[in-house]
Scaffold this motif. Structure first.
Motif, PDB file in Angstrom:
ATOM      1  N   SER A 288       0.850  -1.186   0.000  1.00  0.00           N
ATOM      2  CA  SER A 288       0.000   0.000   0.000  1.00  0.00           C
ATOM      3  C   SER A 288       0.889   1.240   0.000  1.00  0.00           C
ATOM      4  N   ILE A 289       0.418   2.246  -0.687  1.00  0.00           N
ATOM      5  CA  ILE A 289       1.145   3.507  -0.776  1.00  0.00           C
ATOM      6  C   ILE A 289       0.272   4.572  -0.130  1.00  0.00           C
ATOM      7  N   GLY A 290       0.866   5.397   0.707  1.00  0.00           N
ATOM      8  CA  GLY A 290       0.116   6.463   1.355  1.00  0.00           C
ATOM      9  C   GLY A 290       0.927   7.747   1.366  1.00  0.00           C
ATOM     10  N   TYR A 291       0.275   8.808   1.711  1.00  0.00           N
ATOM     11  CA  TYR A 291       0.913  10.109   1.781  1.00  0.00           C
ATOM     12  C   TYR A 291       0.731  10.670   3.179  1.00  0.00           C
ATOM     13  N   ASN A 292       1.762  11.269   3.681  1.00  0.00           N
ATOM     14  CA  ASN A 292       1.686  11.941   4.967  1.00  0.00           C
ATOM     15  C   ASN A 292       1.758  13.434   4.676  1.00  0.00           C
ATOM     16  N   LEU A 293       0.628  14.076   4.682  1.00  0.00           N
ATOM     17  CA  LEU A 293       0.543  15.495   4.364  1.00  0.00           C
ATOM     18  C   LEU A 293       0.464  16.297   5.651  1.00  0.00           C
ATOM     19  N   GLN A 294       1.324  17.306   5.769  1.00  0.00           N
ATOM     20  CA  GLN A 294       1.335  18.147   6.959  1.00  0.00           C
ATOM     21  C   GLN A 294       1.365  19.600   6.518  1.00  0.00           C
TER      22      GLN A 294
END
Length: 136
Positions: free
Chosen positions: A25-31
């Motif tokens: 799985s690929i995810g993004y950590n947006l801050q």
């Protein structure tokens, strides 16, 4: 033609299912960092009340500080002793020190409040005062 489409759809579904089991799985950590911004805007609409107090106008407050803010009232040292400043429902009695703190809010807030002052024993012995936001 319909039979070929159904077989093709079934094959694609099987391929997606088999590939999905082994895929990572690929995810993004947006801050996002939002700077603290606070402002006061005064809208003058003076009037005198029967009890001798003076309505100065409206104070429009905006502050996105997570822990809230307060309003610092600065005036000439030794003046306005005993005067009562009302900002909405909050009241503060001035002691002549030259500075007073008026409650703002305990978190981020946008609000509009009336600004009024009732003179002390010496009347209005200062020609001005200023208000500033202080982040808590």
């Amino acid at each position: 033609m319909k039979a070929k489409l159904a077989v093709l759809s079934a094959a694609c579904g099987l391929a997606l299912t088999a590939g999905g089991a082994n895929a990572e799985s690929i995810g993004y950590n947006l801050q996002a960092i939002v700077p603290v911004a606070c402002s006061l805007r005064f809208e003058s609409s003076p009037s005198i009340f029967a009890d001798g107090s003076a309505r100065l106008g409206m104070l429009r407050e905006y502050c996105n500080a997570p822990n809230g803010y307060q309003i610092v009232l600065n005036y000439s040292t030794g003046s306005l002793r005993g005067a009562v400043v009302n900002v909405g429902a909050a009241s503060v009695v001035l002691d002549g020190s030259g500075q007073a703190i008026v409650p703002g809010a305990f978190g981020p807030k946008i609000q509009t409040r009336d600004l009024a002052i009732t003179p002390g024993a010496n009347g209005f012995d200062a020609d001005s005062f200023n208000l500033a936001v202080q982040v808590s």
